[in-house]
Design an enzyme around this catalytic site. Structure first.
Site, PDB file in Angstrom:
ATOM      1  N   ASP A  67      -1.310  11.979  -4.513  1.00  0.00           N
ATOM      2  CA  ASP A  67      -2.198  11.504  -3.912  1.00  0.00           C
ATOM      3  C   ASP A  67      -3.168  11.437  -2.816  1.00  0.00           C
ATOM      4  O   ASP A  67      -2.911  11.870  -1.909  1.00  0.00           O
ATOM      5  CB  ASP A  67      -1.647   9.842  -3.670  1.00  0.00           C
ATOM      6  CG  ASP A  67      -0.199  10.039  -3.116  1.00  0.00           C
ATOM      7  OD1 ASP A  67      -0.254  11.198  -2.890  1.00  0.00           O
ATOM      8  OD2 ASP A  67       0.729   9.559  -3.869  1.00  0.00           O
ATOM      9  N   ASN A 139      12.267   3.232  -2.966  1.00  0.00           N
ATOM     10  CA  ASN A 139      12.262   2.237  -3.147  1.00  0.00           C
ATOM     11  C   ASN A 139      11.957   2.727  -5.096  1.00  0.00           C
ATOM     12  O   ASN A 139      11.638   1.531  -5.977  1.00  0.00           O
ATOM     13  CB  ASN A 139      10.746   1.082  -3.240  1.00  0.00           C
ATOM     14  CG  ASN A 139       9.443   1.790  -3.237  1.00  0.00           C
ATOM     15  OD1 ASN A 139       9.463   3.352  -4.271  1.00  0.00           O
ATOM     16  ND2 ASN A 139       8.543   1.368  -2.813  1.00  0.00           N
ATOM     17  N   HIS A 141       9.934   4.886  -5.906  1.00  0.00           N
ATOM     18  CA  HIS A 141       8.019   5.090  -6.489  1.00  0.00           C
ATOM     19  C   HIS A 141       8.212   7.279  -6.662  1.00  0.00           C
ATOM     20  O   HIS A 141       8.553   7.256  -5.741  1.00  0.00           O
ATOM     21  CB  HIS A 141       7.608   4.612  -5.568  1.00  0.00           C
ATOM     22  CG  HIS A 141       7.112   5.099  -4.272  1.00  0.00           C
ATOM     23  ND1 HIS A 141       6.287   4.883  -3.135  1.00  0.00           N
ATOM     24  CD2 HIS A 141       7.116   6.576  -3.690  1.00  0.00           C
ATOM     25  CE1 HIS A 141       6.297   5.678  -2.062  1.00  0.00           C
ATOM     26  NE2 HIS A 141       6.783   6.754  -2.399  1.00  0.00           N
ATOM     27  N   GLU A 146       4.398   2.389  -7.507  1.00  0.00           N
ATOM     28  CA  GLU A 146       5.772   1.601  -6.800  1.00  0.00           C
ATOM     29  C   GLU A 146       5.914   0.590  -7.598  1.00  0.00           C
ATOM     30  O   GLU A 146       5.626   1.114  -9.598  1.00  0.00           O
ATOM     31  CB  GLU A 146       4.485   0.751  -6.263  1.00  0.00           C
ATOM     32  CG  GLU A 146       4.248   0.863  -4.543  1.00  0.00           C
ATOM     33  CD  GLU A 146       4.582   1.519  -3.950  1.00  0.00           C
ATOM     34  OE1 GLU A 146       5.538   1.731  -3.843  1.00  0.00           O
ATOM     35  OE2 GLU A 146       4.817   1.470  -2.421  1.00  0.00           O
TER      36      GLU A 146
END
Ligand code: PGA
Length: 261
Positions: A67, A139, A141, A146
């Site tokens: 990313d 979380n 990801h 996400e």
């Protein structure tokens, strides 16, 4: 999923570096998927040590990062291009022309969508990713996919969640612009890698690791998609593995494997 639990974060880094180096040595034109974040930094240092000691060469290696932030130039100190140069590329014999990150400096949506498609095409043209290195967010990801990301997603524009923005705040100076958007490989893009290696260290990752390995397959924990991958290897330190119910079983499995020749 293969779950390997090691005592320390340093051992996790050594294990990951060995696997990356093995891939680079074995293949004539290796293609690696790389990650940013705090976790892989010590892995990259071990890789640098091996390359500088003449134990491996990245001359024929191509890389694709997961990313890149949208809206900052790739010379910006917080860009992932800059991170990769600083922590890896500048210290090994890789040809920078063979290192790829999504082109995300523009804020023009049409252009970004084209760049995302170009990234997918470039991965295909390189013959696909042999080994994809991953971290995991608190979380759950992977990349910037996400919670609630489509499990069929491909490289695209993604809004970062509040918790990711908060977790990454530490890299930005007070008052410095922090992007809220990224171009990220999708979950399906990641699942197409031939081999996936996810690293998790520290107690802050324990709940996400538990959800990824022992929870349901769900977009609420994007890393749980790795349950669908035939060759996913998770390498954890004791803190990250602390909440796993079947921890003893995973340790037992690794011991049994040693009996195979
Ligand atoms: P970290 O990030 O390695 O900095 O913990 C991992 C991630 O968010 O994917």
């Amino acid at each position: 999923m293969r779950v390997i639990i090691l005592d320390t974060a340093n051992q996790v880094a050594q294990y990951a570096a060995d696997l990356l180096l093995e891939t680079v040595r074995k293949k004539s034109r290796p293609v690696l998927g790389l990650a940013t974040g705090s976790t892989p930094i010590s892995t990259y240092q071990q890789v640098i040590n091996a390359v500088q000691a003449g134990q491996a060469s990245f001359k024929n290696t191509t890389t694709f990062n997961l990313d890149e932030y949208i809206g900052i130039d790739d010379t910006h100190p917080q860009s992932y291009r800059h991170f990769m140069k600083h922590y890896l590329f500048n210290h090994i014999d890789i040809d920078l022309a063979n290192t790829h990150l999504p082109m995300a400096a523009s804020l023009d949506e049409t252009r970004l969508v084209e760049n995302a498609q170009d990234y997918e095409n470039a991965i295909q043209e390189a013959g696909g990713i042999d080994l994809q290195l991953l971290g995991i967010g608190e979380n759950g990801h992977i990349g910037f996919n996400e919670p609630t990301s489509s499990l069929r997603s491909r490289t695209r524009i993604k809004s970062l969640s509040e918790s990711t923005i908060e977790a990454n705040k530490r890299f930005f100076a007070d008052g410095e612009y922090q992007p809220h958007l990224a171009l990220t490989m999708g979950i399906e893009t990641i699942l197409e890698s031939k081999h996936v290696l996810l690293l998790a260290t520290g107690h802050k990752k324990a709940a996400a690791v538990k959800a990824m390995v022992e929870g349901p397959l769900t977009a609420m924990c994007p890393a749980s998609a790795l349950q669908q991958h035939a060759k996913a290897c998770l390498v954890l330190d004791q803190d990250a593995a602390a909440q796993l119910s079947l921890k003893d079983y995973y340790v037992w499995c690794e011991k049994q494997r040693q009996e195979l020749t």
